[in-house]
Write a protein that holds these residues in place. Structure first.
Motif: not given
Ligand code: B12
Length: 221
Positions: A64, A72, A108-109, A148, A202
Motif C-alpha cells: 500500500m 504521489q 485526497g486532501k 475543512a 474534489a
Molecule cells: C493510500 C492509503 C494509505 C497510505 C496513506 C498515504 C498518504 N500519505 O495519504 C498509507 C499506506 C500510509 C496508509 C496507512 C494506513 N491505512 Co490506508 N489506505 C490507503 C488507500 C489505499 C487509499 C486512500 C486514498 O488516498 N484514496 C484516494 C483519495 C483521492 O480518495 P479520498 O481520500 O477518499 O479523497 C477523495 C474524497 O473522499 C474527497 N475528500 C477527501 N477529503 C475531503 C475533505 C473534504 C472537506 C471534502 C469536502 C472532500 C474530501 O475528495 C477526494 C478526491 O476525490 C485506502 C483505501 C481506500 N479505498 O480509500 C486505505 C484505507 C483508508 N487505509 C486503511 C487502513 C486500515 C490503514 C492503516 C491503519 C493500515 C495499518 N495497518 O497501519 C494505516 C493508517 C495509519 C493512520 N494512522 O492513519 C483502511 C481504513 C479502514 C477503516 N477503518 O475505515 C482503508 C480503507 C483500506 C482498507 N480497505 O482497509 N493507507
C-alpha cells in the motif's frame, strides 16, 4: 497510445507501485488531457483496487505504501498542469484544511486543496494528524471562512465531530463553514455531526465550498 489504454496502464502502475511506468503513461497524454481526468480515470481506480486488496488481506502495508509513493510521484507531474488551468481570480475565500487527529491519509486532501487553489481559494494546509485545537486556532489566526476536515477511517471520522463540538464550546460555531470529507464520510454523517456540507469528489468539494461561501457572504450583507 490511446487515452483508455494509458489510463489502464496508470491504474496498473499504481497498483504495482511502478513509478516509472506511471509517470511515462501520464506524460504520454498530459498535453491533451484534462489533468483531473488523469487523476480520476487513471490513477484513482488503481488506488481503489489497492485499498480493496488490502481490506481483503491480499496485500499488506508495504504494498500500500509503494502504491502511495507512485501515486504521489504521479501527482508531481500532474499538479503543475492542474494549477495552470486555474484562472487568477480574486480570492474565493480562505480555507484551513487538514486530516483529523490520528489519521495520516493525505492524498485526497491534497487533491481537493489543489483544485480549491485553482478556483481562487486561499488554502492553509495544516497537514495530517491535526487536533481540534489546531484546526480552530489556525482558523482564527487565518481569519478563515471554511474549516475543512478530511478523514479516511471509520475509526477517525468521529474526530470531525470533535472539531465541531470544540467550535461550539468556544462559541465560534457560526463563524465558520465546516466541511467534512474522505472515504467513509457521507451526507448522513455530515448532517449527524452538524457539519455544513460534504462531497465525495474534489470537484464536488469546490462546488459546495463556493455555494456555502456565496450564501454566507450574501447573508452577511
Ligand atoms: C493510500 C492509503 C494509505 C497510505 C496513506 C498515504 C498518504 N500519505 O495519504 C498509507 C499506506 C500510509 C496508509 C496507512 C494506513 N491505512 Co490506508 N489506505 C490507503 C488507500 C489505499 C487509499 C486512500 C486514498 O488516498 N484514496 C484516494 C483519495 C483521492 O480518495 P479520498 O481520500 O477518499 O479523497 C477523495 C474524497 O473522499 C474527497 N475528500 C477527501 N477529503 C475531503 C475533505 C473534504 C472537506 C471534502 C469536502 C472532500 C474530501 O475528495 C477526494 C478526491 O476525490 C485506502 C483505501 C481506500 N479505498 O480509500 C486505505 C484505507 C483508508 N487505509 C486503511 C487502513 C486500515 C490503514 C492503516 C491503519 C493500515 C495499518 N495497518 O497501519 C494505516 C493508517 C495509519 C493512520 N494512522 O492513519 C483502511 C481504513 C479502514 C477503516 N477503518 O475505515 C482503508 C480503507 C483500506 C482498507 N480497505 O482497509 N493507507
Amino acid at each position: 497510445m490511446g487515452k483508455k489504454e494509458a489510463f489502464e496502464k496508470m491504474s496498473e502502475a499504481v497498483q504495482e507501485g511502478d513509478t516509472e511506468t506511471l509517470t511515462s503513461a501520464i506524460n504520454d497524454v498530459i498535453n491533451d488531457t484534462d489533468p483531473l481526468e488523469i487523476i480520476q480515470a487513471g490513477m484513482m481506480p488503481g488506488l481503489k483496487k489497492v485499498g480493496e486488496a488490502f481490506g481483503a488481506g491480499e496485500i499488506f502495508l508495504p504494498e500500500m505504501l509503494m502504491a502511495t509513493e507512485a501515486f504521489q510521484e504521479g501527482m508531481k507531474v500532474i499538479e503543475p498542469k492542474l494549477l495552470e488551468t486555474g484562472q487568477e481570480v480574486k480570492s474565493a475565500g480562505k480555507v484551513v484544511f487538514g486530516t483529523v487527529i490520528t489519521d495520516i491519509h493525505e492524498i485526497g486532501k491534497n487533491i481537493v486543496i489543489t483544485l480549491m487553489q485553482t478556483h481562487g481559494f486561499k488554502v492553509n494546509d495544516l497537514g495530517a494528524n491535526v487536533s481540534p485545537t489546531t484546526f480552530v486556532n489556525e482558523a482564527e489566526k487565518a481569519n478563515a471562512d471554511i474549516i475543512a476536515m478530511s478523514s479516511l477511517m471509520t475509526t477517525t471520522m468521529t474526530y470531525q465531530r470533535d472539531v465541531i463540538n470544540y467550535l461550539k464550546e468556544r462559541g465560534l460555531r457560526d463563524k465558520y463553514i465546516a466541511l467534512v470529507g474522505g472515504g467513509p464520510v457521507n451526507a448522513e454523517w455530515a448532517e449527524q455531526i452538524g457539519a455544513d456540507g460534504t462531497s465525495d469528489s474534489a470537484v464536488g468539494a469546490v462546488q459546495i465550498a463556493e455555494k456555502l461561501i456565496a450564501q454566507k457572504k450574501g447573508g452577511a450583507s
